[in-house]
Scaffold this active site. Structure first.
Site, PDB file in Angstrom:
ATOM      1  N   ALA A 143      47.747  40.768  43.647  1.00 47.02           N
ATOM      2  CA  ALA A 143      47.180  41.605  42.595  1.00 47.02           C
ATOM      3  C   ALA A 143      47.731  41.152  41.241  1.00 47.02           C
ATOM      4  O   ALA A 143      48.952  41.020  41.090  1.00 47.02           O
ATOM      5  CB  ALA A 143      47.576  43.059  42.832  1.00 47.02           C
TER       6      ALA A 143
ATOM      7  N   CYS B 152      42.960  41.253  47.598  1.00 48.31           N
ATOM      8  CA  CYS B 152      44.299  41.225  46.989  1.00 48.31           C
ATOM      9  C   CYS B 152      45.188  42.345  47.533  1.00 48.31           C
ATOM     10  O   CYS B 152      44.717  43.463  47.730  1.00 48.31           O
ATOM     11  CB  CYS B 152      44.230  41.496  45.483  1.00 48.31           C
ATOM     12  SG  CYS B 152      42.974  40.626  44.583  1.00 48.31           S
ATOM     13  N   CYS B 153      46.452  42.024  47.756  1.00 43.17           N
ATOM     14  CA  CYS B 153      47.457  43.085  47.904  1.00 43.17           C
ATOM     15  C   CYS B 153      48.600  42.663  46.993  1.00 43.17           C
ATOM     16  O   CYS B 153      48.378  41.872  46.080  1.00 43.17           O
ATOM     17  CB  CYS B 153      47.891  43.252  49.354  1.00 43.17           C
ATOM     18  SG  CYS B 153      48.499  41.739  50.104  1.00 43.17           S
ATOM     19  N   LYS B 154      49.813  43.131  47.252  1.00 38.47           N
ATOM     20  CA  LYS B 154      50.876  42.770  46.310  1.00 38.47           C
ATOM     21  C   LYS B 154      51.027  41.251  46.236  1.00 38.47           C
ATOM     22  O   LYS B 154      51.031  40.666  45.171  1.00 38.47           O
ATOM     23  CB  LYS B 154      52.197  43.427  46.737  1.00 38.47           C
ATOM     24  CG  LYS B 154      53.348  43.025  45.850  1.00 38.47           C
ATOM     25  CD  LYS B 154      54.577  43.899  46.019  1.00 38.47           C
ATOM     26  CE  LYS B 154      55.186  43.818  47.397  1.00 38.47           C
ATOM     27  NZ  LYS B 154      56.521  44.409  47.444  1.00 38.47           N
TER      28      LYS B 154
ATOM     29  N   THR C  76      46.645  41.279  53.011  1.00 46.15           N
ATOM     30  CA  THR C  76      45.452  40.471  52.721  1.00 46.15           C
ATOM     31  C   THR C  76      45.048  39.664  53.953  1.00 46.15           C
ATOM     32  O   THR C  76      43.864  39.533  54.269  1.00 46.15           O
ATOM     33  CB  THR C  76      45.744  39.542  51.524  1.00 46.15           C
ATOM     34  OG1 THR C  76      45.911  40.367  50.382  1.00 46.15           O
ATOM     35  CG2 THR C  76      44.633  38.550  51.273  1.00 46.15           C
TER      36      THR C  76
END
Ligand SMILES: O=P(O)(O)O[C@H]1[C@H](O)[C@@H](O)[C@H](O)[C@H](O)[C@@H]1OP(=O)(O)O
Length: 930
Positions: free
Chosen positions: A368, A847-849, A855
């Site tokens: 992200a 997206c993730c962190k 993801t």
């Protein structure tokens, strides 16, 4: 023999070092015939009649594939199949694929080692190098059954491209079964080539049948040599899965880095430096200010200069990373890498299934976009920007409040001035050149260009903002005193033009000053228009008289120019008069008038910017920095997604039409939780993605080998120039070739899925996610309306328009209902949004962190769901396909390249909180040092 662990000891690299590769070249090995951009060699494996070491135990088998390089004879562990449980005749769904640039030759030997796995939780966590022939230590919990090897050339030349090899024990004696190696050619099945293999994997019986279906070769259609210019280090995996009618489909999964990860941030930072240096210069040129304002300016300049130095330092650092194409999740908070997106990859699935067209599915996976170095203690951009504006608006102050729209407008006008003034000067000089050549045609065309640009110039100032800024600056000059308290003022002109331009809103506090001559600016501004009219009138008369002289006829009566008699030269009738002499003074007047307007407007608008900065140092600059960082990460991903989409869809006329008439939807799937730090990340991400609206693309013809995209513009608006080779460029629609700007419509849907989201749902607040989803749903709807309005009814020749329209409408309604339903961890939202995006031919992001764990779960789920819904994946094989991809596929390689260990960073507690389909298979997750 030395044993190397591919992807462990070499940290995820699938290639020999350059030195090794060169050594191989010296000895002249036989290269495998290559199709551009295609893997060199792909095969699948099955075992038969395996002998279990203990007769009453069912075998759980896995094959380890290793490569013996012909030069140094070292053995490199390359990949593994999945574990097939409970059978002596395992048929493996995970195949083996060697990408196009892997140093493999016909002489290269492949070693296949079969193990019996006793405890699945240990199998895939290969973090240390194990001797091949020795039984693994007890904690590894797998035992060696047998091995076989073959030369690549033997497989390529074998009858029916299949080898059946005996598996032998480590001493080379006893035969413990056979292993079959079948060469695979994606999208290419020979006529009548059939092969029946039956597996008795528990409850998963199926027959392997290869049949010819005259498939299309996707890679031929793609014609993607230029994609190699942006993609790097591909990782390829191959699978075969059964379809509901017991045929096989083949799936190639590919994951590549992109050099755009670093290239775009570098381009962007250079533009920021240019823009800020120019602003700083303008601040310096503001002229005399009262002591109060002069001190403020000094303070602003010292901060702004520091910021520029910081951007320059970051650029210098990034420029040292020449050739880098990947920032790992563990570097996410490194200051010098803050502008670089985290773990950016193209995740591609290529499907070849019987009776269906081959298909490609692309998702860009990336962390992200967020400012990890600055941190999230005070929240992210969405909250910070809102708080900043509210504070500015509500403070009783000596500053004038300009809304963000108005400061943006001030920057727009400043930028137009900087562009138009030199352009007008050039066109004016060209007009004089035409005059000295006495060429009526060229005079007319030069005049046309001069008029167009001058009109744009005059129009740029038709805004109340310039007037109010002039007044504000007047009060800030030495001796200028603001006598009345700031109050909003709406002029007659403003009222009358309210429909054309966004006007100053009520909260904009524009001062009014009784001593100030507001008319003066109008006069100066109007003089530019008047002097242009004089030039037009003069040119008309010169051409008319010229015609008259040459014809000897009277000619038509002269056109009535709106020239100001005070500015216009008296025109005397003179045979063969000197056109240059006649026009020169008028051009000088135009330039003088323009210079006067530029100097006043520039200073007043720069003063608007000074006030914005002076009010809130240093927060204002820190916010700009944060926004720049987040935007840079988002932009790098977008440019990568756009270029890939363009290259894969160039053959599709419907897509090209959509591109220039509607623009492209870009859909982001967010998996962040609305708890703790991830709230701030989501707030950053939402603004970063929304800011992508400021980006337009332009396609140009490449004139050299340098095909990397070029960025121009400034914070309010950027253009990305994407270069295409001449042959591809030629095939584009005229509008695109003529440089029409191509727009994107970014949208974000977020659904938190982890244990933090459980906490947010129980004890916290999910309103951020709800409002983001609702706002973005409205954006999708807007895009859909434009799409339906502008695309012709037959935009997709494969599907009936009516059908497609109904499907899309239904999906949108469904998405809306799901967003409104406010259900916990409603992952249906993500599936619907992604499906809508694919149907609208858009660009997909997940997206993730850090785009590593959640993801990976999501993209593999998406891939298998597509196989089920679009390619008839056998329903009994859905979970097995998902497990194969998660255990041995590209995404576990992604984890490896990020944290140097093949383990998704989930603990049991986290997993229990995940929706079921997002849980990885046993043995692939655990405590990891992220
Ligand atoms: O790729 P992510 O899902 O953002 O990785 C998370 C993971 O989900 C979580 O379980 C773990 O505790 C770590 O926080 C991972 O984030 P990193 O950014 O540290 O890799």
């Amino acid at each position: 023999m030395e044993i190397k662990e591919e992807g462990t000891s070499e940290e995820g690299q699938h290639f020999l070092s350059a030195a090794q590769a060169n050594d191989s070249e010296d000895i002249q090995f036989t290269s495998i015939q290559k199709i551009p951009n295609e893997p060199q060699l792909e095969f699948i494996l099955a075992c038969k009649d395996l002998v279990a070491p203990v007769s009453d135990r069912k075998l759980n088998t896995v094959v380890q594939i290793s490569v013996i390089h012909p030069v140094e004879q070292t053995l490199t562990r390359y990949s593994s199949t999945e574990i097939v449980e409970g059978t002596k005749d395992p048929l493996f769904l995970t195949g083996v694929t060697f990408p196009s640039d892997y140093p493999i030759y016909e002489e290269t030997r492949i070693k296949l080692t079969v193990y019996d796995v006793k405890d699945k939780s240990h199998n895939t966590i290969r973090t240390s190098v194990l001797p091949e022939h020795k039984d693994p230590p007890p904690e590894v919990a797998r035992s060696f059954l047998g091995c076989a090897s073959f030369k690549v050339g033997e497989l390529l030349k074998s009858k029916e491209q299949l080898l059946s090899l005996s598996l032998r024990t480590s001493d080379g004696g006893k035969v413990v079964g056979t292993i079959e190696v079948s060469l695979v050619k994606m999208g290419e099945i020979e006529d009548g080539d059939t092969d029946h293999i039956t597996t008795d994997v528990q409850g998963q019986k199926c027959a392997l049948v290869y049949e010819s279906t005259a498939p299309e070769n996707l890679s031929g259609k793609e014609n993607l040599p230029f994609m190699n210019a942006v993609l790097r280090n591909p990782v390829c995996k191959l699978y075969r899965f059964p379809t509901s009618d017991n045929k096989w489909m083949r799936i190639r999964e590919q994951m590549s880095e992109s050099i755009l990860s670093f290239h775009i941030p570098k381009e962007l930072i250079s533009l920021h430096i240019k823009e800020d240096l120019c602003r700083n210069q303008e601040l310096k040129e503001l002229g005399d200010l009262s002591p109060h304002w002069d001190n403020l300016r000094k303070n602003v300049l010292s901060h702004c200069d520091q910021m520029v130095t910081m951007y320059q330092d970051i650029l210098t650092e990034l420029s040292k990373d020449t050739g880098s194409s990947f920032k790992s999740s563990s570097s996410k908070a490194e200051k010098t890498l803050e502008f670089v997106p985290i773990n950016l990859h193209l995740q591609r699935m290529q499907v070849h299934s019987p009776h269906l067209k081959d298909a490609l599915y692309d998702v860009i996976t990336v962390g992200a976009p967020a400012a990890h170095f600055q941190g999230f203690k005070n929240g992210g951009l969405r909250k910070l920007l809102h708080r900043f504006e509210t504070e500015r608006r509500n403070t009783g102050y000596q500053f004038i409040y300009y809304s963000p729209e108005n400061t943006a407008k001030a920057k727009d006008v400043l930028s137009s001035i900087n562009q138009l003034q030199p352009l007008i000067a050039t066109h004016a000089d060209l007009l004089l050149t035409s005059a000295s050549q006495r060429s009526p045609d060229s005079l007319k065309s030069s005049l046309k260009l001069l008029s167009e640009k001058t009109e744009l110039f005059v129009h740029a100032f038709k805004d109340q903002l310039v007037r109010s800024a002039l007044l504000a600056l007047y009060t800030a000059r030495p001796g200028g005193i603001l006598k009345k308290p700031p109050s909003p003022k709406v002029s007659t002109e403003e009222k009358s033009t309210q429909h054309d331009t966004p006007q100053l809103r009520r909260q904009d506090s524009i001062p009014h000053h009784s001593d100030y001559d507001e008319e003066e600016w109008d006069r100066v501004w109007a003089n530019v228009g008047k002097s242009l009219n004089s030039i037009i009138a003069k040119v008309d008369k010169l051409i008319e008289r010229d015609g008259h002289n040459e014809d000897g006829a009277g000619g038509s009566s002269s056109k009535d120019g709106e020239a100001d008699p005070t500015l216009e030269d008296s025109i005397t009738s003179h045979p063969r008069e000197d056109w240059y002499e006649q026009l020169h003074p008028l051009i000088l007047t135009l330039k003088e008038c323009m210079g006067e307007v530029v100097s006043r407007a520039k200073q007043s608008l720069t003063f608007v910017l000074l006030q914005e900065l002076a009010y809130s140092l240093p927060q204002c600059l820190m916010l700009t920095l944060r926004r720049d960082i987040v935007f840079s990460q988002a932009l790098a991903g977008l440019v990568c997604g756009f270029i890939i989409k363009l290259h894969t869809s160039l053959h599709d006329p419907g897509f090209l039409q959509q591109l220039h008439t509607v623009g492209l939807i870009v859909q982001y799937e967010g998996l962040l939780s609305t708890y703790s730090d991830e709230i701030g990340m989501l707030e950053d991400m939402a603004v970063g993605i929304s800011d992508l609206k400021k980006v337009a693309f332009k396609i140009t013809e490449a004139t050299s080998n340098d095909v990397l995209p070029v960025l121009t513009g400034r914070r309010e608006h950027y253009v990305v120039e994407v270069k295409l080779p001449a042959t591809l460029f030629e095939s584009l629609p005229l509008q695109i070739k003529e440089g029409q700007l191509l727009h994107v419509y970014p949208v974000l849907f977020n659904v938190g899925i982890n244990e933090q989201q459980t906490l947010a749902e129980r004890f916290g607040d999910v309103s951020l996610q709800e409002s983001i989803n609702q706002e973005n749903f409205e954006l999708v709807q807007e895009y859909y309306s434009i799409f339906m309005e502008k695309m012709p009814p037959d935009w997709d020749l494969n599907i009936s328009h009516f059908q497609e329209q109904n499907d899309l409408k239904g999906l949108l309604d469904n998405l809306h209902q799901n967003i409104q339903a406010k259900k916990r961890k409603n992952v249906e939202i993500m599936w619907l949004a992604a499906t809508i995006c694919r149907k609208l031919n858009g660009i997909r992001f997940t997206c993730c962190k850090s785009a590593k764990d959640r993801t990976s779960m999501s993209v593999t789920l998406e891939q298998c769901s597509i196989l089920r819904d679009e390619h008839q994946l056998h329903k009994d094989f859905f979970i097995r396909a998902l497990d194969c991809m998660r255990r041995e596929g590209c995404r576990i390689e992604n984890v490896l390249k990020n944290i140097k260990c093949r383990r998704y960073a989930f603990n049991m507690l986290q997993l229990m909180a995940f929706p079921k389909c997002y849980r990885p298979p046993e043995g692939t997750y655990g405590k990891a040092d992220t």
